[in-house]
Design an enzyme around this catalytic site. Structure first.
Site, short mmCIF file in Angstrom:
data_model
loop_
_atom_site.label_atom_id
_atom_site.label_comp_id
_atom_site.label_asym_id
_atom_site.label_seq_id
_atom_site.Cartn_x
_atom_site.Cartn_y
_atom_site.Cartn_z
CG ASP A 63 -0.29 -0.42 2.47
OD1 ASP A 63 0.90 -0.09 2.65
OD2 ASP A 63 -0.93 -1.10 3.29
CG ASP A 65 0.99 4.37 4.29
OD1 ASP A 65 -0.12 4.06 3.83
OD2 ASP A 65 1.60 3.67 5.11
CG ASP A 142 9.27 1.42 12.71
OD1 ASP A 142 9.49 2.03 11.65
OD2 ASP A 142 8.49 0.45 12.79
#
Ligand code: ATP
Ligand code: MG
Length: 437
Positions: A63, A65, A142
């Site tokens: 996907d 983003d 992260d």
């Protein structure tokens, strides 16, 4: 508690279009539409996160983003097909048929003294809904590989944390101080294993080192979130590598304590061979785009725990059928405190286990009932896995393979064995039930 691990002023490195492989034709046209519309609206907008990482690593993104300096309300004003979601942090979803482009406003994790940020005493983040700059947005992510921004201004990739080099070197590295980042969100330990497995990256030494020591922090993560993370770990096509990574870093015991200790106690290694064989099958099915079921997956992962619980009950002279039921319930209930398996998966998981004990029963009526059971196919696949790890089920596998073609022929070829306790008990119970109903 202020964040000490974020570099004060991240250095921007811009990788020009001719120095990276990302081409617009690899990007979802809908994501491009969103980027251009935001730009026309006077906002900054970037493709970010997993999609940029995957494109650089030569993988097709799942996907796309987008990160922007526009607030969710400003995003909504630009798109008719947009809805705002999330309470902890508001996000905009722009809908194009079945594709959703997630648009997030740059956000910061640093404490600005507004009191809008809450942190546990042990450093775990509870709320992080403060908008920020792109630099702040980069350092709160992260891994360095997950903090790269692709822009349609000049088609360059912007890197504030050294992620571009790390992707080239196929290294997964936490941004900032690993221990602090794991304390903020222990699920990052699982993400490290999962992403390393998915991308075939090494986990950088300093990023891997604290994990065995901190694995126990996962007990504080929400069990429902851990369930979702388990599905990603094991049903995305990299289950074997994920399992090995979890084992190596001491995370398996944090997720599935009873199975991990049963595996450790199983000297012959047959249980582990079976789990690995099952995960290999799962990966092959995902690669072939065949469906995979969470119930089957958990039946496999918790089978060592089930076998051990069953043996313990049998050692206490609990009757076989009762022992099976109690072992299945015990393992399920205990497991819920770490990974919350929803009932719609735990019930079929238990059926897969309990059907295993029906396989030695070969009287015609029983055979027909077993064949008609809605979970027969899954239970038979499970039996084949058990057989792949230990040859003692060869006879049952042969029988049930034939029985699916022609039950009578199979029964004639493999006559029922009437003498086992398991074979007698269920029949007696059933008679009793028929008599009273
Ligand atoms: P994939 O979609 O392939 O599973 P991903 O990296 O896109 O991997 P997502 O969960 O979709 O994973 O997260 C999108 C981005 O959000 C990540 O790339 C990362 O930048 C950021 N992110 C996600 N989870 C965390 C976390 N626990 N801590 C910090 N940043 C995170
Ligand atoms: Mg993603």
């Amino acid at each position: 508690m202020p964040i000490q691990n974020a570099p004060a002023i991240p250095q921007l490195r811009s990788i020009a279009r001719d120095s990276h492989p990302i081409s617009r034709k690899d990007i979802s046209p809908n994501a491009l539409r969103v980027l251009y519309r935001l730009k026309e609206g006077g906002h900054e907008a970037y493709l970010v996160g997993g999609a940029v990482r995957d494109l650089l690593a030569g993988i097709k993104p799942k996907d796309f983003d987008v990160a922007t300096d526009a607030t969710p309300e400003q995003v909504k004003a630009l798109f008719r097909n947009c809805r705002l979601i999330g309470r902890r942090f508001r996000l905009a979803h722009v809908l194009f048929g079945r594709e959703i482009i997630e648009v997030a406003t740059f956000r910061s994790n640093s404490d600005d003294g507004s009191g809008d940020r809450q942190q546990h005493e042990d450093g775990m983040l509870l709320r992080d809904n403060i908008y920020g700059t792109i630099e702040e947005d980069a350092v709160r992510r992260d891994f360095t590989a997950n903090a790269l921004y692709y822009t349609i201004e000049d088609f360059s990739v912007r890197d504030y944390v050294g992620g571009f080099e790390d992707v080239q070197a196929r290294v997964l590295r936490l941004i900032g101080d690993p221990e602090l980042r794991y304390r903020e969100d222990p699920v990052r330990m699982l993400r490290a294993v999962r992403l390393a497995a998915k991308l075939d990256f090494e986990i950088e030494r300093g990023t891997a080192a604290p994990i065995p020591r901190l694995a126990g922090l996962l007990a504080e993560a929400a069990p429902a979130r851990l369930f979702e993370e388990c599905l990603k770990l094991f049903l995305s096509g990299h289950a074997v590598r994920s399992f090995e990574g979890l084992e190596r870093l001491g995370l398996l015991a944090a997720l599935f304590p009873e199975s991990a200790s049963a595996l450790a106690a199983n000297r012959s290694g047959a249980l582990r061979r079976m789990v690995i064989a099952g995960l290999k099958n799962t990966d092959a099915r995902v690669a072939a785009e065949e469906p995979v079921s969470p119930a089957f997956l958990f039946a496999l992962l918790l089978w060592p725990a089930y076998c051990r619980a069953l043996m313990a009950l049998q050692a206490q002279d609990v009757q076989p059928v009762e022992a099976q039921r109690r072992a299945a319930d015990r393992v399920t209930v205990h497991q819920l405190s770490t990974v919350a398996l929803p009932r719609r998966f735990s019930l079929p998981m238990q059926e897969i286990w309990l059907l295993q004990t029906r396989f030695p029963l070969r009287q015609r009526k029983r055979v027909m009932r077993t064949l008609a059971h809605p979970r027969f196919r899954a239970a038979f696949d499970f039996l084949m896995l058990r057989q792949s790890a230990s040859s003692e089920h060869a006879e049952d596998v042969a029988f049930w393979r034939e029985a699916q073609q022609d039950p009578d022929l199979a029964i004639a070829a493999h006559p029922p064995q009437e003498d086992s306790a398991e074979a007698r008990r269920p029949r007696r119970r059933r008679r009793r039930r028929t008599a009273s109903s």
